[in-house]
Design a protein around this motif. Structure first.
Motif, PDB file in Angstrom:
ATOM      1  N   PHE A  21       0.815  -1.261   0.169  1.00 53.94           N
ATOM      2  CA  PHE A  21       0.060   0.109   0.073  1.00 53.94           C
ATOM      3  C   PHE A  21       0.950   1.225  -0.002  1.00 53.94           C
ATOM      4  N   LYS A  22       1.802   1.233   0.782  1.00 53.31           N
ATOM      5  CA  LYS A  22       2.841   2.354   1.076  1.00 53.31           C
ATOM      6  C   LYS A  22       3.598   2.799  -0.222  1.00 53.31           C
ATOM      7  N   THR A  23       4.060   1.734  -0.853  1.00 51.53           N
ATOM      8  CA  THR A  23       4.870   1.951  -1.999  1.00 51.53           C
ATOM      9  C   THR A  23       3.944   2.370  -3.074  1.00 51.53           C
ATOM     10  N   PHE A  24       2.840   1.882  -3.373  1.00 54.96           N
ATOM     11  CA  PHE A  24       2.078   2.185  -4.623  1.00 54.96           C
ATOM     12  C   PHE A  24       1.423   3.832  -4.150  1.00 54.96           C
ATOM     13  N   ALA A  25       1.028   3.899  -3.020  1.00 53.35           N
ATOM     14  CA  ALA A  25       0.622   5.154  -2.474  1.00 53.35           C
ATOM     15  C   ALA A  25       1.616   6.316  -2.636  1.00 53.35           C
ATOM     16  N   GLY A  26       2.858   6.145  -2.326  1.00 52.10           N
ATOM     17  CA  GLY A  26       3.986   6.840  -2.405  1.00 52.10           C
ATOM     18  C   GLY A  26       4.412   7.216  -3.813  1.00 52.10           C
ATOM     19  N   LYS A  27       3.871   6.723  -5.020  1.00 55.45           N
ATOM     20  CA  LYS A  27       4.329   7.228  -6.076  1.00 55.45           C
ATOM     21  C   LYS A  27       3.932   8.671  -6.491  1.00 55.45           C
ATOM     22  N   ASP A  28       2.998   9.430  -5.871  1.00 59.09           N
ATOM     23  CA  ASP A  28       2.740  10.732  -6.193  1.00 59.09           C
ATOM     24  C   ASP A  28       3.181  11.680  -4.975  1.00 59.09           C
ATOM     25  N   GLY A  29       3.863  10.842  -4.102  1.00 59.05           N
ATOM     26  CA  GLY A  29       4.506  11.794  -2.974  1.00 59.05           C
ATOM     27  C   GLY A  29       3.952  11.481  -1.582  1.00 59.05           C
ATOM     28  N   SER A  30       2.706  11.139  -1.716  1.00 57.28           N
ATOM     29  CA  SER A  30       2.093  10.810  -0.554  1.00 57.28           C
ATOM     30  C   SER A  30       1.897   9.499  -0.192  1.00 57.28           C
ATOM     31  N   SER A  31       2.280   8.898   0.992  1.00 59.75           N
ATOM     32  CA  SER A  31       2.394   7.441   1.056  1.00 59.75           C
ATOM     33  C   SER A  31       1.000   6.809   1.903  1.00 59.75           C
ATOM     34  N   ASN A  32       0.213   7.991   2.378  1.00 58.05           N
ATOM     35  CA  ASN A  32      -1.291   7.831   2.971  1.00 58.05           C
ATOM     36  C   ASN A  32      -2.458   7.467   2.236  1.00 58.05           C
ATOM     37  N   THR A  33      -2.538   7.645   0.933  1.00 53.92           N
ATOM     38  CA  THR A  33      -3.494   7.722   0.505  1.00 53.92           C
ATOM     39  C   THR A  33      -3.249   7.186  -0.896  1.00 53.92           C
ATOM     40  N   LEU A  34      -4.138   6.322  -1.522  1.00 56.22           N
ATOM     41  CA  LEU A  34      -4.010   5.930  -3.140  1.00 56.22           C
ATOM     42  C   LEU A  34      -4.929   6.643  -3.969  1.00 56.22           C
ATOM     43  N   SER A  35      -4.008   7.461  -5.160  1.00 58.43           N
ATOM     44  CA  SER A  35      -4.964   8.047  -5.976  1.00 58.43           C
ATOM     45  C   SER A  35      -5.792   6.946  -7.090  1.00 58.43           C
ATOM     46  N   SER A  86     -15.182   4.013  -5.942  1.00 58.09           N
ATOM     47  CA  SER A  86     -16.379   4.795  -5.464  1.00 58.09           C
ATOM     48  C   SER A  86     -17.265   3.999  -4.261  1.00 58.09           C
ATOM     49  N   SER A  87     -17.080   2.613  -4.661  1.00 62.73           N
ATOM     50  CA  SER A  87     -17.661   1.932  -3.439  1.00 62.73           C
ATOM     51  C   SER A  87     -16.771   1.923  -1.981  1.00 62.73           C
ATOM     52  N   LEU A  88     -15.449   2.162  -2.203  1.00 65.35           N
ATOM     53  CA  LEU A  88     -14.664   2.076  -1.071  1.00 65.35           C
ATOM     54  C   LEU A  88     -14.201   3.278  -0.568  1.00 65.35           C
ATOM     55  N   ASP A  89     -14.496   4.386  -1.517  1.00 68.02           N
ATOM     56  CA  ASP A  89     -14.119   5.965  -0.746  1.00 68.02           C
ATOM     57  C   ASP A  89     -15.126   6.252   0.041  1.00 68.02           C
ATOM     58  N   GLU A  90     -15.047   6.246   1.507  1.00 64.73           N
ATOM     59  CA  GLU A  90     -16.308   6.664   2.163  1.00 64.73           C
ATOM     60  C   GLU A  90     -16.446   7.957   2.182  1.00 64.73           C
ATOM     61  N   ASN A  91     -15.244   8.666   1.943  1.00 68.32           N
ATOM     62  CA  ASN A  91     -15.484  10.153   2.413  1.00 68.32           C
ATOM     63  C   ASN A  91     -15.461  10.960   0.881  1.00 68.32           C
ATOM     64  N   ASN A  92     -15.520  10.250  -0.286  1.00 71.90           N
ATOM     65  CA  ASN A  92     -15.783  10.684  -1.674  1.00 71.90           C
ATOM     66  C   ASN A  92     -14.662  11.877  -1.709  1.00 71.90           C
ATOM     67  N   ASP A  93     -13.496  11.522  -1.379  1.00 77.26           N
ATOM     68  CA  ASP A  93     -12.317  12.660  -1.443  1.00 77.26           C
ATOM     69  C   ASP A  93     -11.601  12.225  -2.784  1.00 77.26           C
ATOM     70  N   GLY A  94     -11.848  11.151  -3.620  1.00 83.41           N
ATOM     71  CA  GLY A  94     -11.237  10.620  -4.691  1.00 83.41           C
ATOM     72  C   GLY A  94      -9.971  10.076  -4.561  1.00 83.41           C
ATOM     73  N   GLU A  95      -9.620   9.701  -3.348  1.00 89.87           N
ATOM     74  CA  GLU A  95      -8.444   8.966  -2.969  1.00 89.87           C
ATOM     75  C   GLU A  95      -8.848   7.824  -1.802  1.00 89.87           C
ATOM     76  N   LEU A  96      -7.963   6.800  -1.599  1.00 93.48           N
ATOM     77  CA  LEU A  96      -8.152   5.828  -0.490  1.00 93.48           C
ATOM     78  C   LEU A  96      -7.245   5.756   0.291  1.00 93.48           C
ATOM     79  N   THR A  97      -7.874   5.897   1.554  1.00 89.33           N
ATOM     80  CA  THR A  97      -7.092   5.661   2.756  1.00 89.33           C
ATOM     81  C   THR A  97      -6.556   4.380   2.968  1.00 89.33           C
ATOM     82  N   PHE A  98      -5.531   3.736   3.598  1.00 84.36           N
ATOM     83  CA  PHE A  98      -5.430   2.460   4.249  1.00 84.36           C
ATOM     84  C   PHE A  98      -6.548   1.708   4.453  1.00 84.36           C
ATOM     85  N   LEU A  99      -7.376   2.440   5.370  1.00 82.08           N
ATOM     86  CA  LEU A  99      -8.850   1.683   6.071  1.00 82.08           C
ATOM     87  C   LEU A  99      -9.704   1.473   4.971  1.00 82.08           C
ATOM     88  N   GLU A 100      -9.698   2.500   4.105  1.00 82.69           N
ATOM     89  CA  GLU A 100     -10.675   2.229   2.958  1.00 82.69           C
ATOM     90  C   GLU A 100     -10.229   1.256   1.943  1.00 82.69           C
TER      91      GLU A 100
END
Length: 86
Positions: free
Chosen positions: A12-26, A56-70
């Motif tokens: 998760f962190k490896t893929f999330a970190g590709k855009d600079g933030s390892s906390n969410t997946l674009s 969309s089914s996973l993105d609970e807060n509808n911010d266009g990114e996925l947190t690890f919990l999502e």
């Protein structure tokens, strides 16, 4: 199970970190993760409509990114299906 959890968190962190933030997946990072890490569990991962619907089914807060919990919801659903629990 500890090694499996460590691998999921690391990936998760490896893929999330590709855009600079390892906390969410674009969307792009999520697509890349699906294609490379879950090709047999997520059918049509290269189809943008499939990715949009899944994200969309996973993105609970509808911010266009996925947190690890999502994202973890997907892992739970896939594991449940693979184990015959769903």
């Amino acid at each position: 199970m500890e090694p499996a959890i460590n691998i999921i968190v690391s990936q998760f962190k490896t893929f999330a970190g590709k855009d600079g933030s390892s906390n969410t997946l674009s969307k792009e990072e999520f697509t890349s993760l699906l294609i490379s890490q879950l090709p047999n569990f997520v059918k049509n991962a290269t189809d943008p409509a499939t990715v949009d619907q899944l994200m969309s089914s996973l993105d609970e807060n509808n911010d266009g990114e996925l947190t690890f919990l999502e994202f973890w919801q997907l892992i739970g659903k896939l594991a449940g299906k693979q184990g015959g629990f769903c």
